[in-house]
Design an enzyme around this catalytic site. Structure first.
Site, PDB file in Angstrom:
ATOM      1  N   HIS A 146      -7.158  -5.138  -7.073  1.00  0.00           N
ATOM      2  CA  HIS A 146      -6.926  -4.398  -5.828  1.00  0.00           C
ATOM      3  C   HIS A 146      -8.154  -4.487  -4.917  1.00  0.00           C
ATOM      4  CE1 HIS A 146      -4.414  -1.572  -3.609  1.00  0.00           C
ATOM      5  NE2 HIS A 146      -5.505  -0.879  -3.306  1.00  0.00           N
ATOM      6  N   TYR A 160     -19.253  10.980 -11.578  1.00  0.00           N
ATOM      7  CA  TYR A 160     -19.368  12.225 -12.334  1.00  0.00           C
ATOM      8  C   TYR A 160     -18.142  12.518 -13.188  1.00  0.00           C
ATOM      9  CZ  TYR A 160     -23.194  13.093  -9.066  1.00  0.00           C
ATOM     10  OH  TYR A 160     -24.340  12.991  -8.322  1.00  0.00           O
ATOM     11  N   ARG A 215       0.801  -1.228   0.000  1.00  0.00           N
ATOM     12  CA  ARG A 215       0.000   0.000   0.000  1.00  0.00           C
ATOM     13  C   ARG A 215       0.831   1.272   0.000  1.00  0.00           C
ATOM     14  NH1 ARG A 215      -5.227  -0.862   4.000  1.00  0.00           N
ATOM     15  NH2 ARG A 215      -5.742  -2.995   3.411  1.00  0.00           N
TER      16      ARG A 215
END
Length: 828
Positions: A88, A131, A42
């Site tokens: 992932h 969006y 990570r």
């Protein structure tokens, strides 16, 4: 301690099974597994491609989805879903955050994702993934280029159904160019972005000279190049970071002091430190101003837009030094921030702290390995193709026999075997011949195959030379880096400075010193102040723009009063006035500001002069059009910005206002019917502000006072009168002018009629202009340009000589060491 678990027995009923474990061992094991996952999966980037696992998976997935720069954008949620479902499994928010960061030009020096929509700002969060849209940026194609040519290793994904690359080919040093930040367990990384062209130049130098020192590399990479520009102060911390992997440097906003309004200067901020947004700066400044911890700021505007970019305008109060306010802003606000470099990255699966040379070396080694593996792959593919082409050429040389062998065979297996035996072919070649359509086995295709064979042999030879020579292999890597820098390189944005230029222990005054100065008011209505209180130079080679009506001694942080023809005095701050530079000639007020910028006048109201507001200063002498004179006691109210200094009768106006610096000076009236009256100031007793004054001069008929002032009888002075016709339009007559010696006019008593100052010629019946003051006299037009005056005459009651241009105002010498005198007031 124990852990309780449940196991399903064979009869379908659940029963408890208690396992005794050591809690410390369980905590140690679980914590180590968690720490390992955070560090390697990570938080920390790989030193070879500069990518964290989530970033690498995003770029690989987008490449596999075909989201190239020449394709249309797709919804970000589609990319996030593909990455999360295949590679992932850590939640969509982590994936989308990484995707957004790679698309932000203020976060990445070379963005890897081309975002469409609201991807946020340094102060605001991006829009939701449903969006926004995204595709790979052009630079990202260099990161994934040749990934399908066995250049990097692949590993199974989390569920073993897919594979993912362990590292990207990375055609440019992404870790140095874009930097990285992340917090792991027990360690963190914080790497600054750099300029692509500079980093590539250093990498190429290291390829050419593997024993290059840090100083050699820093000639190419002098320091970070931040996406938001700004200025980096102090380079010692940068060198420490490049040498040891840890160091700090200070980032400053890029600012300039500009004239933001006609009366005020301001600080214009066009670039901010890395990861600092304008809203954060604005909020902090407002908090400091409200808490009175930051002085000198009158207004703050954010004028940023997509065309001009960032533009914060910080307006500075008059009386404060902008450079000193800027230093306070650097000290107290995020306009100056510290960046701590901590170059921690994974090398061979282990976290290491790396300096500049080590980071470049890891990348160069990786790129050499990628180029070698790519060359091996390409040579193998070309050798396989050459093998097939050679087989086809053999078949074309005896095509009839090949067809006969195939037609006489019972099946494809027998045909393959007979071809191998008859033409000494390999099994791969025989299968390819059997799969080739007959239409390709023509004479024309034979020529194409011959050409293809030659090309393949040349490419194989070239690849073999590269693989056989370490020097040529390094040259290929260097040339490819140069091409990437040429394609994607941009000029440096961040300025590097050894120091700020101002010692931290040197105290810079915040406010303008309260030094003595002179306040000037001109005939064209301009106000200004001088840099000091030295007497104004005598009238020598005069190149002044204007004549001065009033000159008042004051201090920079003091106040003066503007006197109007309506008998009002309006308070103004001297510090608000523009400063004229020191000069060896009479000052030019072309750099002054109109008085209308400082006071609000009513219709028909004009300014006739200025005076000091100092209670201990000289008094003010006033003269009106109806012949009233008044000496004002300087008891001006401190809590009002404007007030009356004389009670005027109906229809009366003030025509002159001047400071009375000595009781020995004369008060002088000049009327429209060419009468001049002078008498000592002691003839008029001082009165309070509401008083209406006393009779100053006796007027005959329709005559009125056109000029009033104070004259020092001990100085050489002149009287200037200009006569004309009362029936002509104002400002259209040239008139006849006369200059006479002030000493020719005898003093008389107050409220008398005075003596004649000029004899009218034919067509003249009124004085248009008049003035009395220190010699020599000078005249200007209504735009402040000099107008020649006639030679001086000895007779006080003589007639005038016709002028060449219209005169708007007359003034005199202002170089006396005992203080300034007054000039003509501006006309309506």
């Amino acid at each position: 301690m124990a852990r309780r678990t449940t196991t399903p027995p064979t009869d379908g009923d659940f029963e408890e099974r208690i396992v005794d474990i050591d809690v410390s061992a369980e905590m140690r094991t679980s914590f180590l597994e968690y720490a390992y996952s955070v560090i390697y999966q990570r938080a920390l980037p790989d030193a070879r491609d500069g990518l964290k696992p989530v970033q690498r998976r995003i770029l690989y997935s987008m490449s596999e989805m075909g989201l190239r720069p020449d394709r249309g954008h797709v919804k970000s949620s589609r990319v996030v879903g593909d990455v999360m479902g295949k590679l992932h499994p850590h939640g969509d928010s982590a994936i989308y955050d990484a995707l957004v960061r790679m698309a932000q030009p203020f976060s990445m020096r070379l963005p890897l994702v081309d975002g469409h929509g609201n991807f946020g700002s340094p102060d605001d969060l991006p829009a939701a993934m449903r969006y926004t849209e995204a595709r790979l940026a052009a630079a990202a194609m260099s990161m994934v280029q040749s990934i399908d040519e066995d250049t990097v290793d692949f590993k199974p994904n989390y569920d073993g159904q897919e594979t993912e690359p362990t590292v990207m080919p990375s055609a440019f040093p992404n870790l140095l160019v874009n930097g990285a930040t992340g917090i792991a367990v027990g360690m963190a990384t914080n790497m600054a972005p750099h300029n692509l062209v500079e980093v590539v130049a250093a990498a190429r130098h290291l390829i050419k000279k593997p024993d290059a020192t840090l100083d050699d590399l820093m000639r190419f990479v002098p320091g970070p190049d931040l996406p938001t520009g700004g200025t980096i102060i102090g380079l010692d911390g940068i060198r420490d970071a490049y040498a040891k992997g840890r160091g700090t440097f200070r980032m400053r906003a890029k600012c300039a002091v500009e004239q933001v309004s006609p009366r005020r200067k301001g600080i214009v901020v066009t670039e901010l430190p890395f990861n600092v947004g304008p809203e954060r700066v604005v909020t902090k400044i407002k908090e400091l101003v409200t808490a009175k911890k930051l002085q000198g700021i009158s207004d703050l505007k954010d004028l940023s837009d997509r065309h001009r970019g960032l533009r914060l305008v910080i307006e500075i109060k008059n009386g404060f030094i902008p450079e000193a306010v800027l230093e306070e802003l650097y000290r107290l606000t995020p306009m100056e921030e510290t960046f701590g470099i901590n170059n921690v990255a994974l090398v061979d699966g282990e976290p290491r702290t790396l300096g500049l040379r080590e980071l470049l070396q890891v990348y160069v080694d990786h790129r050499i390995d990628v180029t070698r593996r790519r060359s091996l792959y390409r040579r193998r593919k070309r050798e396989e193709r050459l093998h097939l082409v050679e087989g086809l050429i053999i078949a074309l040389l005896d095509i009839d026999q090949v067809i006969q062998v195939i037609r006489s065979s019972d099946d494809s297996g027998q045909a393959r075997q007979r071809l191998i035996e008859s033409f000494t072919l390999s099994e791969i070649q025989a299968n390819y011949i059997l799969d080739t359509p007959l239409r390709r086995l023509t004479r024309f295709d034979k020529l194409e195959l011959d050409r293809e064979k030659a090309v393949l042999e040349a490419e194989i030879a070239e690849l073999s030379e590269i693989l056989a020579s370490e020097t040529k292999l390094r040259k290929v890597v260097s040339d490819e880096l140069a091409q990437v820098a040429k394609t994607f390189g941009t000029p440096r944005r961040t300025v590097l400075l050894e120091s700020s230029g101002v010692a931290r222990n040197v105290s810079v005054p915040l406010e303008v010193a309260d030094d003595p100065c002179l306040v000037l008011f001109s005939s064209t209505g301009l106000l200004a102040r001088t840099a000091d209180a030295s007497p104004l130079p005598a009238d020598g080679e005069r190149s002044a723009h204007d004549v001065l009506v009033s000159v008042v001694r004051s201090t920079v942080r003091g106040e003066v009063g503007v006197v109007t023809n309506q008998g009002r005095m309006i308070r103004i701050q001297v510090v608000d006035l523009p400063t004229l530079p020191p000069t060896n000639s009479p000052p030019s007020l072309s750099g002054g500001h109109p008085v209308s910028e400082y006071v609000t006048l009513e219709q028909g109201e004009t300014v006739v002069g200025i005076g000091s507001l100092d209670p201990e200063g000289p008094g003010l002498a006033l003269g009106t059009a109806q012949g009233v004179v008044k000496r004002v006691v300087p008891d001006y109210p401190a809590n009002r910005d404007d007030f009356e200094v004389i009670g005027l009768k109906e229809g009366d106006t003030v025509v002159g206002a001047a400071e009375l610096t000595s009781e020995d000076h004369d008060l002088v009236f000049i009327t429209s019917d060419a009468q001049l009256l002078r008498y000592p100031a002691t003839s008029v007793r001082p009165q309070g502000r509401p008083a209406g004054g006393m009779a100053g001069i006796r007027l005959d008929g329709d005559a009125r006072v056109i000029w009033f002032g104070v004259v020092d009888p001990t100085r050489e002075s002149r009287v200037v009168t200009i006569a004309g016709s009362s029936t002509a339009l104002p400002g259209t007559q040239v008139g006849g002018a006369k200059i006479s010696d002030y000493a020719e006019y005898p003093p008389k008593g107050r409220a008398t009629g005075g003596v004649r100052a000029q004899r009218f010629l034919k067509g003249e019946d009124v004085l248009l202009l008049a003035w009395a003051g220190p010699a020599p006299a000078r005249a200007v037009s209504n735009v402040g340009k000099p107008v020649p005056l006639p030679e001086e005459l000895g007779r006080r009651d003589g007639s005038g000589l016709r002028l060449t241009h219209t005169v708007a105002a007359v003034g005199g010498s202002l170089g006396a060491s005992d203080g300034p005198s007054e000039g003509e007031s501006p006309q309506d």
